[in-house]
Design a protein around this motif. Structure first.
Motif, mmCIF file in Angstrom:
data_model
loop_
_atom_site.group_PDB
_atom_site.id
_atom_site.type_symbol
_atom_site.label_atom_id
_atom_site.label_comp_id
_atom_site.label_asym_id
_atom_site.label_seq_id
_atom_site.Cartn_x
_atom_site.Cartn_y
_atom_site.Cartn_z
ATOM 1 N N VAL A 48 -7.439 18.054 39.662
ATOM 2 C CA VAL A 48 -8.672 18.912 39.623
ATOM 3 C C VAL A 48 -9.203 19.123 38.414
ATOM 4 C CG1 VAL A 48 -9.578 20.818 40.818
ATOM 5 C CG2 VAL A 48 -8.221 19.424 42.198
ATOM 6 N N LEU A 49 -8.333 19.466 37.447
ATOM 7 C CA LEU A 49 -8.669 20.137 36.050
ATOM 8 C C LEU A 49 -9.346 19.124 35.279
ATOM 9 C CD1 LEU A 49 -6.165 22.813 35.473
ATOM 10 C CD2 LEU A 49 -8.299 23.051 36.240
ATOM 11 N N ILE A 50 -8.622 17.781 35.502
ATOM 12 C CA ILE A 50 -9.237 16.658 34.479
ATOM 13 C C ILE A 50 -10.616 16.373 34.922
ATOM 14 C CG2 ILE A 50 -8.739 14.219 34.149
ATOM 15 C CD1 ILE A 50 -6.954 15.726 32.497
ATOM 16 N N GLU A 51 -10.806 16.481 36.359
ATOM 17 C CA GLU A 51 -12.225 16.296 36.993
ATOM 18 C C GLU A 51 -12.988 17.222 36.295
ATOM 19 O OE1 GLU A 51 -11.765 15.953 41.078
ATOM 20 O OE2 GLU A 51 -10.526 14.045 40.996
ATOM 21 N N ARG A 52 -12.738 18.346 36.166
ATOM 22 C CA ARG A 52 -13.499 19.697 35.589
ATOM 23 C C ARG A 52 -13.806 19.210 34.357
ATOM 24 N NH1 ARG A 52 -10.715 25.123 36.868
ATOM 25 N NH2 ARG A 52 -11.273 24.573 38.917
#
Length: 302
Positions: free
Chosen positions: A204-208
């Motif tokens: 999720v954080l990579i997408e963010r």
């Protein structure tokens, strides 16, 4: 009976792809080391969590070598993992549980980060490093020790390269955030910005981060951005894990950080630890004799 089971303990991601990549990494590692028995579990956000993973690894094994497949040691590595292993030792008294350090921020990881930066510079057509800022982007923790390890990597990148600015930013929990670091670099005249995420796998954080950089490109059209990616499949990571198994570096089944640490035990007995991990010491404990602590964790008792 198998002599040793290697248990790779991932953090766990709310995004399924992150956990899938960890499992895929383990499959690739098995291909590289077909004589080793390698199992996988996660601390959170997954089907197979610590207790089950430790039980599986113990089946038919005389020894379980636990490797925290995590870059920085914060609350999960310092509190939950040692507690889970202590419980597993009680459930499986005939099995020797040994624990290595987490991956950490040493020369092996630095070499991977430097390689990431080199690739980003090539994407930017090798601009002048004096006008090309670098931002090392980590997950962020309320554990000052974990954040400090990442700050060390930023300093090493500065020392080894010719960039005028090498800054540190975090995707959550602590500051500065990516937008603030970019704003500072633009104000100081950077024409290109290379962003190096310090993440093993997607999630999720990579997408963010990708969404943040897309907004930054619109906000600063005069600046060229190059964004790196997670690096868990880098050959250097496999080599680092091979070394951990080969060295079996910690005697008496103990890990550096907080496995068997009396301050952790005292915190658990007094119910002083919670999952906010807001303490400022490297292990989340406080005592006034931090400099004399032989574990290397910055225990600081009030």
């Amino acid at each position: 009976m198998n002599a040793t089971t290697i248990l790779l303990v991932g953090h766990g991601s709310r995004g399924r792809e992150g956990n899938k990549e960890t499992i895929h990494f383990a499959a690739q590692w098995r291909e590289r080391r077909p004589d080793w028995r390698i199992e996988v579990c996660f601390i959170e956000h997954a089907e197979v969590l610590l207790a089950e993973g430790l039980d599986r690894a113990a089946q038919g094994a005389g020894k379980v070598l636990v490797i925290p497949f995590i870059l920085n040691a914060a609350g999960h590595v310092k509190m939950e993992l040692p507690a889970a292993i202590a419980a597993a030792r009680e459930r499986h008294p005939a099995v020797d549980f040994a624990v290595t350090r987490h991956l950490g921020m040493g020369r092996d990881i630095f070499a991977v980060l430097q390689s990431q930066l080199d690739r980003l510079m090539k994407q930017l057509a090798m601009p002048d490093p004096q006008t090309t800022g670098v931002i090392l982007l980590g997950r962020g923790s309320s554990d000052a020790g974990a954040n400090g390890e990442l700050a060390k990597m930023a300093r090493w990148l500065f020392e080894e390269n010719d960039h005028e600015l090498v800054d540190l930013a975090f995707t959550g929990v602590t500051w500065p955030r990516l937008e603030s670091a970019v704003q500072r670099q633009v104000r100081l005249g950077m024409m290109q910005v290379a962003i190096v995420p310090v993440y093993l796998f997607t999630g999720v954080l990579i997408e963010r981060i990708q969404e943040q950089v897309a907004r930054l490109r619109l906000q600063y059209p005069q600046v060229t951005f190059a964004l790196g990616t997670h690096f868990g499949f880098d050959p250097g990571i496999f080599t680092l894990l091979d070394d951990k198994v080969g060295n079996d570096e910690l005697p008496e089944g103990r890990m550096l950080e907080c496995d068997g640490c009396k301050y952790r035990a005292e915190a658990e007995e007094g119910h002083l630890h919670d999952h906010s991990h807001t303490a400022t010491g490297g292990c989340g404990h406080h005592h006034e004799h931090a400099m004399a602590n032989p574990h290397g964790c910055a225990h600081q008792h009030d």
